[in-house]
Motif scaffolding. Structure first.
Motif, PDB file in Angstrom:
ATOM      1  N   LYS A 100      -0.343   9.160  -4.252  1.00 40.63           N
ATOM      2  CA  LYS A 100      -0.997   9.837  -4.657  1.00 40.63           C
ATOM      3  C   LYS A 100      -2.472  10.339  -3.530  1.00 40.63           C
ATOM      4  O   LYS A 100      -2.889  10.850  -3.203  1.00 40.63           O
ATOM      5  CB  LYS A 100      -1.502   9.304  -6.268  1.00 40.63           C
ATOM      6  N   LYS A 148       1.338   4.910  -6.983  1.00 36.24           N
ATOM      7  CA  LYS A 148       0.093   5.277  -6.368  1.00 36.24           C
ATOM      8  C   LYS A 148       0.129   5.457  -5.244  1.00 36.24           C
ATOM      9  O   LYS A 148      -1.142   6.282  -4.622  1.00 36.24           O
ATOM     10  CB  LYS A 148      -1.047   4.288  -7.040  1.00 36.24           C
ATOM     11  N   LYS A 202       9.367   5.821   4.249  1.00 39.89           N
ATOM     12  CA  LYS A 202      10.135   6.591   4.061  1.00 39.89           C
ATOM     13  C   LYS A 202       9.893   7.658   3.549  1.00 39.89           C
ATOM     14  O   LYS A 202       9.724   9.156   3.628  1.00 39.89           O
ATOM     15  CB  LYS A 202      11.733   6.059   3.047  1.00 39.89           C
ATOM     16  N   ASP A 257       0.641  -0.299  -6.331  1.00 41.45           N
ATOM     17  CA  ASP A 257       2.241   0.719  -6.819  1.00 41.45           C
ATOM     18  C   ASP A 257       2.517   1.766  -6.209  1.00 41.45           C
ATOM     19  O   ASP A 257       1.833   2.343  -5.431  1.00 41.45           O
ATOM     20  CB  ASP A 257       2.084   1.158  -8.000  1.00 41.45           C
ATOM     21  N   ASP A 282      10.652  -6.680   3.451  1.00 42.02           N
ATOM     22  CA  ASP A 282      11.338  -5.306   4.858  1.00 42.02           C
ATOM     23  C   ASP A 282      11.739  -4.256   3.722  1.00 42.02           C
ATOM     24  O   ASP A 282      11.175  -2.724   4.150  1.00 42.02           O
ATOM     25  CB  ASP A 282      12.540  -5.909   5.437  1.00 42.02           C
ATOM     26  N   GLY A 283      12.079  -4.367   3.081  1.00 46.24           N
ATOM     27  CA  GLY A 283      12.582  -3.008   1.551  1.00 46.24           C
ATOM     28  C   GLY A 283      11.456  -1.728   1.141  1.00 46.24           C
ATOM     29  O   GLY A 283      11.676  -1.129   1.523  1.00 46.24           O
ATOM     30  N   ASP A 284      10.709  -3.203   0.889  1.00 49.46           N
ATOM     31  CA  ASP A 284       9.617  -2.059   0.364  1.00 49.46           C
ATOM     32  C   ASP A 284       9.206  -1.301   1.665  1.00 49.46           C
ATOM     33  O   ASP A 284       8.241  -0.496   1.514  1.00 49.46           O
ATOM     34  CB  ASP A 284       8.747  -3.442  -0.433  1.00 49.46           C
ATOM     35  N   GLY A 319      16.757  -7.748   8.857  1.00 54.44           N
ATOM     36  CA  GLY A 319      16.063  -6.493   7.512  1.00 54.44           C
ATOM     37  C   GLY A 319      16.474  -8.229   6.985  1.00 54.44           C
ATOM     38  O   GLY A 319      16.347  -7.622   6.038  1.00 54.44           O
ATOM     39  N   ASN A 362      10.281   0.054   3.796  1.00 54.89           N
ATOM     40  CA  ASN A 362      10.809   0.901   4.609  1.00 54.89           C
ATOM     41  C   ASN A 362      10.725   1.982   3.878  1.00 54.89           C
ATOM     42  O   ASN A 362      10.844   3.126   3.731  1.00 54.89           O
ATOM     43  CB  ASN A 362      12.698   0.297   4.032  1.00 54.89           C
ATOM     44  N   LEU A 363      10.195   1.461   2.079  1.00 60.60           N
ATOM     45  CA  LEU A 363      10.778   2.380   1.108  1.00 60.60           C
ATOM     46  C   LEU A 363       9.130   2.702   1.516  1.00 60.60           C
ATOM     47  O   LEU A 363       9.105   4.081   1.292  1.00 60.60           O
ATOM     48  CB  LEU A 363      10.259   2.298  -0.090  1.00 60.60           C
TER      49      LEU A 363
END
Lengths: 224, 224, 224, 224
Positions: free
Chosen positions: A117, A114, A160, A111, A152-154, A147, A156-157
Motif C-alpha cells: 500500500k 501494508k 517478487k 506487514d 531469504d523467503g521473506d 537459500g 524473495n516475497l
C-alpha cells in the motif's frame, strides 16, 4: 530589409540555443542506510556520477541522495513531500524493503500487505506528478548462496511483489536481488555470509556499490 | 540311543522356534503436533502400521507415537527420559524443527546454535544406549514453491544442519524437506500456500501424511 | 414609516435564526478495530450518539467512525487525507497505539520513535487546518491488574508519550489507559486477563465501550 | 590407671577435632551472563566471598560460579548434570529468566509455560538429591522506574511465578526484582534507563553487584 535581417538572426539564435545551459535531469535516490552510504565516498551514487562523467553526460544529470538509516517504506512515505516532491525531481529511484523485512526479527518490520500500500502510494503519486519512477528489489540480508539466510523467503516475497508491480504498472525495474543472487552464485565459492558484496550481510562494500551503480546507471541513461 | 532321540528332537525345536513369539522392534516417533496427529486416524504413523501389515511384517514392529503439539527440540529433551528412554525403544525417529523456526515469528523460537546442542544431546544419548536414531528434516511452513514462504530461509538452514549432522554421525536420514519441496515443484502449479500437502501451511493432509509415511517406512524397514 | 417596519422585522429575523438549521459539528473517530467496532451496535460511538441525544444536543453533533482493524499510526497516516481531511471534520479523536505495541509480538509493531513522528504529523496537520484534535492513550492488552501483562511496559511508554505530547501541545486528552487501569484496580478482584472491560484482552465489551464513551463524551461536549 | 590415661586423651581428642578441616558447604551460582560476570573481579560472587571472610565464615563456604552468557532456563537444564549435579554442591542459587524474556524481542525467548516446566525440573531434581535450592527473581531490563521499560510486564509475570513457586515449594527466595525496583524508586530521580544498578540496562555495575551480593549472602548464611 526584413528578410535579410531574419536571415542573419536565425544562425545567431541557433548559436545561442546551443550554448544555453541544458536543463539537467534531477535524479533522486530514495532509500535507507544503503542509499545514505551510497551518497558518500565510494558509494553507488558517487559511482553513477563518475560513470555519467565518463560517458560525457555530466551535463545531463544531477544526482541527489535521499537515504536515511533504518528507513522502511512508510518512513519514505512520511518524508516523501519534503524530501522528494518538493525537490522537483525528474527521476526517482526507490530502493527500499530491506528494513521492512529485517526489522521483523526485532519486532518492528512491515506487514506484507501494508508494504504494498505504501509502495503504491509513493509510485502512483510520482506518476501523477509526471515524475519518472524506477523501482528496485531489495538486495540481501546475508550472502549465503544456498537459500539459507534467515530472511531469504521473506525477501524473495517482497522482491517478487515489486517485480510484479513494476510489470503491471510499466515502471522500470532494477532487479537488485536477482543481480546479487546471480553474482553470489558465481562468486561465493566458500559460501560466506558476508564480505563478497556486503561488509556486514547488508551494507555494501566496494563491489556491492559498483554492482548497484552499474545496474542503476544502465536504466537511468536509457530513460528518455 | 542318543542319536535317535536327537533326530526326533530337532524338528520339534525348529517347530518351537517357528512359533516362538518374535521380539518386535519398538519404533518411537518423537515429535510435535504433526507427529501427535500422525498417531491419529489417517495419520502417518497409522499408515506406516498399515504398510507394515501389507508387507507381512506386522509381527516385527510396534509403532508408538510420542508427539506433543507446540514442541521444540528442547521440549523433546525435557521429556526424553520418561517418553523415550524409559520406553526401551529399538528405533527412534526424531521429527522436529518446525516450531523451533516458526515460533520465532511469535518471539519464542529456538536459537540456531542451541537447536544443534539439544538435537545432539538427544541423538548422542540414543546412540550411547544402543538405540537406533533416525533423523528427519523439518517439512514446510507454507507451500509456495518459489522460495517465498516467510521462513523458507531459516527452515533451509535448520534442514541443512540436520543433513550434515546425519552424514557426519552416520545417522539414517529422512529428508522430508527435500521430499516436500520436490513434490510441490511438480504438483503445485497454481502456487498455493496450502492444500497440497498441508491443511494450514504446516499440518499434514492425507497426501502429506502418505508422503511422510512412505519415506519413513522405506528407512525403517531397511534398518537391521 | 421605516422605523415601524424595522420594528416589525426584527422579531421575524430572530425567529428565522432560531429555526435556521444549526451547523452541526462533525466529529470523526479515527482508529483501529476498537473504533471500527465502536461504530457498530453497542459500540462506543453509538453510545456517544445516544448520550448526545439524551443531553438534547443531537442537533449539534454528527459522529463518524473511521476505524479499520489492524491499523497502526502509520496506517492512519496513509489514509489521513481521504478518510479525515477530505471529510471536513470539526473535531477528530485519535485512538491508536494498541496495534503499534501489540504487533511487536508478531514482528510488525511500530518503533517508538517512528510512532511519535507519525502521530505528530497527524496532529500537527489537524491543527494547521483548524481542526480540533483530541488524543487518547491506548487502553489495554490484557486486563491483569498487577502489571504482569506481557506488553504493559510498552503500553505504559507509548501512553506516557501521548500524555506528554498532549500537555506540551495543548491538545485535549482522553487518558483511556489510566481510566482502564483504575477501573481494573477496583473491579477485577479475581485478576482475570479478560472479561471485565474486554472480550479478548483487547476488544471492548459493553462495559468497556461505555467507559470509553463516557470519557470521550465528557471531552467532546466541553469543546467550544 | 585407666582414669589417668583417659584424662590425658580427652584434651588431645578435642584438640584434634578443633584442627580437623571443616567440611565446607559448596555453593553454586547457576545462571547467565550476569552470573558469569559475577564470578569476575568486582562481581557479586566475589563480593559474597569477601563478605564471608569478613564474617569469619570463610572456612564454611566454597563459592563456585556457573554462569554462561545468553543462557535461558532450558540452557541451564541442558548443562545441569555436568555443571551442577556432578559438582556435588550443597546449595545452588538459580538466577535466571532475563534472557527468557529479553530474547522474545529477537524471536528466541522462552514460552511462559515452558519456563515453569524447566524451572521446576531443575529445582525438583535438586531437592530430590538433597541439595538446597535458592531461587531468585530476574532483576531488570531497563531501569526506568515508572513501569515503562518495554518488557516490564513480562518480567513482572515471570518474577511473580517464581515467587509463587518458591512459596508453594518452600524454597528460599531472593527477590531481586523487588529489591531492584525498590532501590530504583528511591535512587533514580532523573529516571534514567541505565547507570544506577546496571551499565547497559541489564548487566550489573558495582552498586548492582553489591545489592545482589547483600541479598544473596543474607539468605546463604541463614541456611542450616
Amino acid at each position: 530589409m526584413m528578410v535579410k535581417k531574419t536571415a542573419l538572426l536565425l544562425p545567431l539564435v541557433l548559436l545561442m540555443l546551443a550554448f544555453q545551459p541544458v536543463k539537467k535531469k534531477k535524479v533522486i535516490f530514495f532509500g535507507d542506510s544503503i542509499t545514505q552510504q551510497g551518497a558518500g565516498p565510494g558509494g553507488y551514487i558517487m559511482r553513477i556520477d563518475s560513470m555519467s562523467k565518463a560517458a560525457h553526460l555530466a551535463d545531463q544529470f544531477e544526482f541527489v541522495g535521499k537515504g536515511i538509516g533504518g528507513n522502511k517504506v512508510y518512513d519514505l512515505f512520511l518524508r516523501f513531500q519534503p524530501d522528494v516532491l518538493d525537490q522537483k525531481p525528474d527521476i526517482v529511484l526507490v530502493y527500499v524493503g530491506i528494513n521492512d523485512v529485517w526489522h521483523k526479527a526485532m519486532g518492528t518490520g512491515t506487514d506484507f500487505d501494508k508494504f504494498g500500500k505504501f509502495y503504491d502510494a509513493i509510485i502512483s503519486t510520482l506518476k501523477k506528478q509526471g515524475i519518472q519512477p524506477v523501482v528496485c528489489t531489495p538486495s540481501v540480508i546475508g550472502e549465503w548462496n544456498d537459500g539459507t539466510n534467515q530472511q531469504d523467503g521473506d525477501l524473495n516475497l517482497y522482491a517478487k511483489w515489486i517485480r510484479e508491480y513494476a510489470a503491471k504498472n510499466g515502471v522500470p525495474l532494477v532487479d537488485l536481488r536477482k543481480i546479487f543472487l546471480d553474482y553470489l552464485q558465481q562468486n561465493n565459492p566458500e559460501n560466506k555470509d558476508r564480505g563478497i558484496l556486503t561488509v556486514d550481510r547488508v551494507h555494501l562494500n566496494e563491489k556491492g556499490n559498483q554492482l548497484v551503480a552499474d545496474a542503476m546507471w544502465k536504466v537511468i541513461r536509457s530513460l528518455k
